[in-house]
Design an enzyme around this catalytic site. Structure first.
Site, PDB file in Angstrom:
ATOM      1  N   ASP A  36       0.863  -1.192   0.000  1.00 45.92           N
ATOM      2  CA  ASP A  36       0.000   0.000   0.000  1.00 45.92           C
ATOM      3  C   ASP A  36       0.899   1.242   0.000  1.00 45.92           C
ATOM      4  O   ASP A  36       1.318   1.705  -1.059  1.00 45.92           O
ATOM      5  CB  ASP A  36      -0.930  -0.086   1.211  1.00 45.92           C
ATOM      6  CG  ASP A  36      -1.937   1.045   1.275  1.00 45.92           C
ATOM      7  OD1 ASP A  36      -2.003   1.842   0.324  1.00 45.92           O
ATOM      8  OD2 ASP A  36      -2.662   1.143   2.276  1.00 45.92           O
TER       9      ASP A  36
ATOM     10  N   ASP B 248      -7.533  -8.935   5.422  1.00 47.60           N
ATOM     11  CA  ASP B 248      -8.574  -8.801   6.438  1.00 47.60           C
ATOM     12  C   ASP B 248      -9.145  -7.400   6.555  1.00 47.60           C
ATOM     13  O   ASP B 248      -8.564  -6.421   6.093  1.00 47.60           O
ATOM     14  CB  ASP B 248      -7.996  -9.155   7.811  1.00 47.60           C
ATOM     15  CG  ASP B 248      -7.071  -8.052   8.336  1.00 47.60           C
ATOM     16  OD1 ASP B 248      -6.088  -7.733   7.627  1.00 47.60           O
ATOM     17  OD2 ASP B 248      -7.344  -7.497   9.414  1.00 47.60           O
TER      18      ASP B 248
HETATM   19  P1  IMP Z   1       1.906  -0.645   3.724  1.00 45.00           P
HETATM   20  O1  IMP Z   1       2.933  -0.806   4.808  1.00 45.00           O
HETATM   21  O2  IMP Z   1       1.216   0.685   3.792  1.00 45.00           O
HETATM   22  O3  IMP Z   1       2.443  -0.925   2.345  1.00 45.00           O
HETATM   23  O4  IMP Z   1       0.756  -1.646   4.029  1.00 45.00           O
HETATM   24  C1  IMP Z   1       0.923  -2.957   3.860  1.00 45.00           C
HETATM   25  C2  IMP Z   1       0.021  -3.763   4.763  1.00 45.00           C
HETATM   26  O5  IMP Z   1      -1.213  -3.109   5.069  1.00 45.00           O
HETATM   27  C3  IMP Z   1      -0.359  -5.006   4.010  1.00 45.00           C
HETATM   28  O6  IMP Z   1       0.574  -6.040   4.218  1.00 45.00           O
HETATM   29  C4  IMP Z   1      -1.734  -5.315   4.569  1.00 45.00           C
HETATM   30  O7  IMP Z   1      -1.612  -6.123   5.714  1.00 45.00           O
HETATM   31  C5  IMP Z   1      -2.318  -3.981   4.917  1.00 45.00           C
HETATM   32  N1  IMP Z   1      -3.219  -3.453   3.855  1.00 45.00           N
HETATM   33  C6  IMP Z   1      -2.953  -2.480   2.963  1.00 45.00           C
HETATM   34  N2  IMP Z   1      -3.987  -2.264   2.139  1.00 45.00           N
HETATM   35  C7  IMP Z   1      -4.941  -3.153   2.510  1.00 45.00           C
HETATM   36  C8  IMP Z   1      -6.264  -3.443   2.009  1.00 45.00           C
HETATM   37  O8  IMP Z   1      -6.786  -2.848   1.038  1.00 45.00           O
HETATM   38  N3  IMP Z   1      -6.928  -4.434   2.658  1.00 45.00           N
HETATM   39  C9  IMP Z   1      -6.409  -5.125   3.714  1.00 45.00           C
HETATM   40  N4  IMP Z   1      -5.179  -4.889   4.190  1.00 45.00           N
HETATM   41  C10 IMP Z   1      -4.456  -3.906   3.601  1.00 45.00           C
END
Ligand code: IMP
Ligand code: MG
Length: 183
Positions: A112, A168
């Site tokens: 994300d 989730d």
């Molecule tokens: P980041 O550190 O912002 O890249 O987020 C990564 C983590 O956030 C992922 O491994 C997911 O566990 C969670 N995440 C991000 N987007 C989503 C989504 O749309 N649905 C569910 N979990 C998400």
């Protein structure tokens, strides 16, 4: 009358929009497995799944990687129970393997903001692996704030909150067999 579960609302009430069908996921994972097989032939990589979200994807992916490989898992948390990333990554469970000099493939469910992979990149580079690559089922390119390359991407998706196939919302809905958009 008992209240309907979140699962029932998605699957039986058509509450959420299907983003990726079981078929689409399966086909793409087969291709990704084939690519990893070709790229790592002659080596024995260690695939490290990022819990909890990546457990389903990793289980399906490794069955399409036709070389010797090892698996391990790391558990990190970045979201708490919110729908937006907190930006703070905590490690909840470390791997057990010694990865110095090893070929590491880190397997994520979704990228994300990229905060999680930034954390993981720093942590694992410090352990002096022979190589380090990232695999993710999903990525939200519009949100990514890091330039760490993601070597294997299943699907690029829009900036929407998705659930199912390991992903989730407040710890539930991981058992949905496809990926849905939660509007
Ligand atoms: P980041 O550190 O912002 O890249 O987020 C990564 C983590 O956030 C992922 O491994 C997911 O566990 C969670 N995440 C991000 N987007 C989503 C989504 O749309 N649905 C569910 N979990 C998400
Ligand atoms: Mg995750």
């Amino acid at each position: 009358m008992t209240q309907r579960s979140e699962f029932e609302k998605v699957v039986y009430d058509g509450g959420f929009r299907t983003l990726l069908t079981q078929e689409a996921i399966k086909d793409r994972i087969r291709e990704m497995g084939r690519q990893i097989t070709e790229d790592y032939r002659g080596r024995q990589p260690i695939m490290i799944g990022v819990l909890n979200g990546a457990f389903l994807f990793m289980a399906d992916l490794i069955r399409h990687v036709e070389i010797d490989l090892e698996v391990d898992f790391i558990k990190i948390s970045s979201y708490g129970n919110a729908k937006v990333s907190s930006g703070i990554v905590r490690m909840l469970k470390d791997i057990n393997a010694d990865v110095k000099g090893r070929h590491i493939l880190l397997v994520e469910d979704i990228v994300d903001t990229g905060g999680s992979i930034k954390f993981l990149h720093e942590k694992f580079m410090a352990l002096e692996p022979a190589s380090l690559r990232f695999v993710t089922l999903l990525i939200k390119p519009a949100n990514v704030e890091t330039d760490i390359p993601i070597d294997y991407v299943g699907f690029s998706i829009a900036n929407e909150f998705v659930v199912g196939y390991g992903l989730d919302y407040k710890q539930i809905l991981r058992n949905l067999p496809a990926v849905y958009v939660m509007d």
